[in-house]
Design an enzyme around this catalytic site. Structure first.
Site, PDB file in Angstrom:
ATOM      1  N   HIS A   1       0.844  -1.201   0.000  1.00  0.00           N
ATOM      2  CA  HIS A   1       0.000   0.000   0.000  1.00  0.00           C
ATOM      3  C   HIS A   1       0.873   1.242   0.000  1.00  0.00           C
ATOM      4  O   HIS A   1       1.981   1.247   0.542  1.00  0.00           O
ATOM      5  CB  HIS A   1      -0.985   0.011   1.175  1.00  0.00           C
TER       6      HIS A   1
ATOM      7  N   ASP B   1      -0.134   4.365   1.065  1.00  0.00           N
ATOM      8  CA  ASP B   1      -0.446   5.366   2.085  1.00  0.00           C
ATOM      9  C   ASP B   1       0.327   5.081   3.369  1.00  0.00           C
ATOM     10  O   ASP B   1       0.772   3.950   3.610  1.00  0.00           O
ATOM     11  CB  ASP B   1      -1.943   5.425   2.375  1.00  0.00           C
TER      12      ASP B   1
ATOM     13  N   ASP C   1       6.677   0.497   6.356  1.00  0.00           N
ATOM     14  CA  ASP C   1       5.211   0.320   6.273  1.00  0.00           C
ATOM     15  C   ASP C   1       4.616   1.395   5.378  1.00  0.00           C
ATOM     16  O   ASP C   1       4.212   2.436   5.859  1.00  0.00           O
ATOM     17  CB  ASP C   1       4.628   0.396   7.693  1.00  0.00           C
TER      18      ASP C   1
ATOM     19  N   GLU D   1      -5.058   1.729   3.153  1.00  0.00           N
ATOM     20  CA  GLU D   1      -4.948   0.595   4.080  1.00  0.00           C
ATOM     21  C   GLU D   1      -4.918   1.050   5.529  1.00  0.00           C
ATOM     22  O   GLU D   1      -5.490   0.395   6.410  1.00  0.00           O
ATOM     23  CB  GLU D   1      -3.680  -0.203   3.748  1.00  0.00           C
ATOM     24  N   GLU D   2      -4.242   2.172   5.780  1.00  0.00           N
ATOM     25  CA  GLU D   2      -4.042   2.621   7.155  1.00  0.00           C
ATOM     26  C   GLU D   2      -5.325   3.102   7.829  1.00  0.00           C
ATOM     27  O   GLU D   2      -5.349   3.295   9.043  1.00  0.00           O
ATOM     28  CB  GLU D   2      -2.980   3.721   7.203  1.00  0.00           C
TER      29      GLU D   2
ATOM     30  N   ASP E   1       1.003 -10.310   1.102  1.00  0.00           N
ATOM     31  CA  ASP E   1       0.960  -8.917   1.515  1.00  0.00           C
ATOM     32  C   ASP E   1       2.047  -8.683   2.562  1.00  0.00           C
ATOM     33  O   ASP E   1       2.780  -9.601   2.940  1.00  0.00           O
ATOM     34  CB  ASP E   1      -0.425  -8.589   2.080  1.00  0.00           C
TER      35      ASP E   1
ATOM     36  N   HIS F   1       4.620   3.007  12.751  1.00  0.00           N
ATOM     37  CA  HIS F   1       3.548   3.833  13.316  1.00  0.00           C
ATOM     38  C   HIS F   1       4.049   4.710  14.466  1.00  0.00           C
ATOM     39  O   HIS F   1       3.250   5.321  15.167  1.00  0.00           O
ATOM     40  CB  HIS F   1       2.353   3.000  13.785  1.00  0.00           C
TER      41      HIS F   1
END
Length: 455
Positions: free
Chosen positions: A84, A86, A115, A149-150, A175, A429
């Site tokens: 992803h 984003d 990520d 996705e986030e 994934d 994150h």
């Protein structure tokens, strides 16, 4: 692996740097999304990977999602590789600016390096170099790149709908998720190539208590804030039961030869000694404890808007990650029973744990000594690129877009082919997210070899 030639390193690393510099931050509120950054990302992606865009068929999905189709020699067992574009918002104090893509201390720094732009660029660079070499994959390959996705958005479900419309039933889907993880289990020195064969479900609720409110000089007992605080305390003191699902048992069976001597019999006989091993994991820290149960985390709190005003409404947000074997209905019943009267439990979102995909095992899904061909392909590619790592299935704690693909595929796996220390995993994150230059290049190599080895 040995250090690469400067040109190769510069090329692949430069592509990741260019895409990390674009702040494609997701928000639940569409009005807060910087659409221009996402537009620029798609332009830059095409600039960096011209052959991929020229030779693969592209379908736009949702706002900025991408679904590429690389036609192979056969369409009998198509494969889907996912990532992803984003990222989550920036927080904390960073050593290097979070959207700089700076190279320092042998690493590329920035939000999304782990990520999940590292995986996205790794996949694209593997495809680009194979196209340069004139390679045709043995099977059709689909690249599904989500854009939200986030925030648990719509791009991945819409990609699944598109594949279903075309009659595509993937042989396996891969994934983000696991990694070549070091310092993953106390006393185990070898890195673990953990492949997520399932992922926890997600259920979020809001605890809410209401009352009259009023002036802080005349407080009444058992007001909204007190009731919500009591509910939070009760949840903290009443964790859900702990247990070990089959993939975790297999994980520890494989780790047993690499564990400290006192733990080897316990881990090698994990099936028979589940209660004892469960207690060890609970005591070893939050990362291992989360492997044993549905977790409950209070994440947001709100009450009065002023220091001299008693809140008329108090709220607490609670995020739960559902272990395989637990259901949303059971977990919600536990929460309502625990918080007691005077507090409403409003469900914000909910999803069950994903089905368990087949894996190689001695005592799991396939029976004694069975080996699933797709999982074995992932294992063998890990061993080829990372010979010091121990490949193993595991239950993924976080959520990915992959969970949507279980609707059309039995074999959905979660693995990012990058070496990650514990500190790096904690940066996801959080702050100071970074990926080693050599680790990134090894990941590109892993994706390329996987594509070359498709049977």
């Amino acid at each position: 692996m040995t250090l690469r030639e400067g040109a190769e390193q510069s090329r692949a690393v430069g592509k990741l740097q260019a895409l990390v510099r674009l702040p494609t931050v997701s928000h639940r509120d569409p009005d807060l999304v910087d659409t221009a950054a996402f537009d620029a990302f798609l332009v830059e992606l095409e600039t960096q990977f011209p052959l991929l865009h020229r030779h693969l068929d592209l379908t736009r999905v949702h706002t900025h999602g991408l679904l590429f189709h690389w036609r192979g020699a056969s369409d009998a067992r198509p494969v889907v590789l996912m990532a992803h574009l984003d990222v989550v918002p920036v927080e904390g104090e960073w050593q290097h600016p979070p959207f700089s893509g700076a190279i320092a201390d042998g690493s590329i720094w920035g939000r999304g390096t782990l990520d999940d732009k590292g995986c996205l660029v790794g996949i694209c660079e593997a495809v680009e170099t194979l196209l340069e070499a004139g390679h045709t994959p043995a099977q059709d390959v689909w690249l599904s790149f989500g854009c939200d996705e986030e925030v648990f958005g719509h791009a991945a479900p819409l990609a699944v709908d598109e594949l279903r419309r075309r009659g595509v039933r993937p042989w396996f889907v891969l994934d983000e998720g696991g990694a070549i993880a070091s310092e993953a289990f106390p006393g185990v020195g070898a890195p673990i190539g953990v492949i997520g064969v399932t992922e926890k479900g997600i259920t979020s609720v809001e605890l809410r208590a209401e009352g009259r409110g009023g002036h802080a000089s005349t407080p009444a007992r058992n007001g909204p804030v007190a009731r919500v605080a009591r509910a939070v305390t009760r949840l903290e003191k009443a964790p859900l039961p702990a247990s070990l699902p089959a993939p975790t048992i297999e994980l520890f069976r494989r780790l047993a030869p690499h564990a400290p001597l006192p733990l080897r019999p316990l881990m090698a006989n994990a099936e028979r000694l589940r209660p004892a091993l469960t207690r060890v994991l609970l005591a070893a820290g939050p990362e291992t404890a989360a492997m044993t149960r549905t977790t409950v985390a209070v994440t947001t709190l709100s009450g009065s808007p002023a220091l001299n005003v008693i809140a008329a409404t108090a709220k607490a947000g609670v995020n739960m990650r559902l272990m395989v074997g637990d259901t949303v209905e059971e977990v919600l019943a536990h929460v309502r029973r625990t918080v007691g009267r005077g507090v409403e439990v409003d469900v914000v979102e909910s999803s069950e744990a994903s089905p368990v995909s087949p894996y190689s095992t001695t005592d799991g899904r396939g029976g004694h000594g069975s080996v699933d061909e797709a999982f074995a392909l992932l294992e063998d590619t890990i061993t080829e690129v990372f010979p010091d790592a121990v490949p193993a299935p595991y239950v993924m704690m976080a959520a990915t877009d992959a969970r949507h693909f279980t609707a059309i595929c039995e074999r959905v796996y979660r693995f990012a082919p990058f070496r990650m220390t514990k500190q790096q995993r904690e940066s996801i994150h959080s702050y100071d997210e970074h990926i080693g230059v050599e680790a990134f290049l090894d990941g590109v190599d892993w994706y390329r070899r996987l594509l070359e080895r498709l049977p």
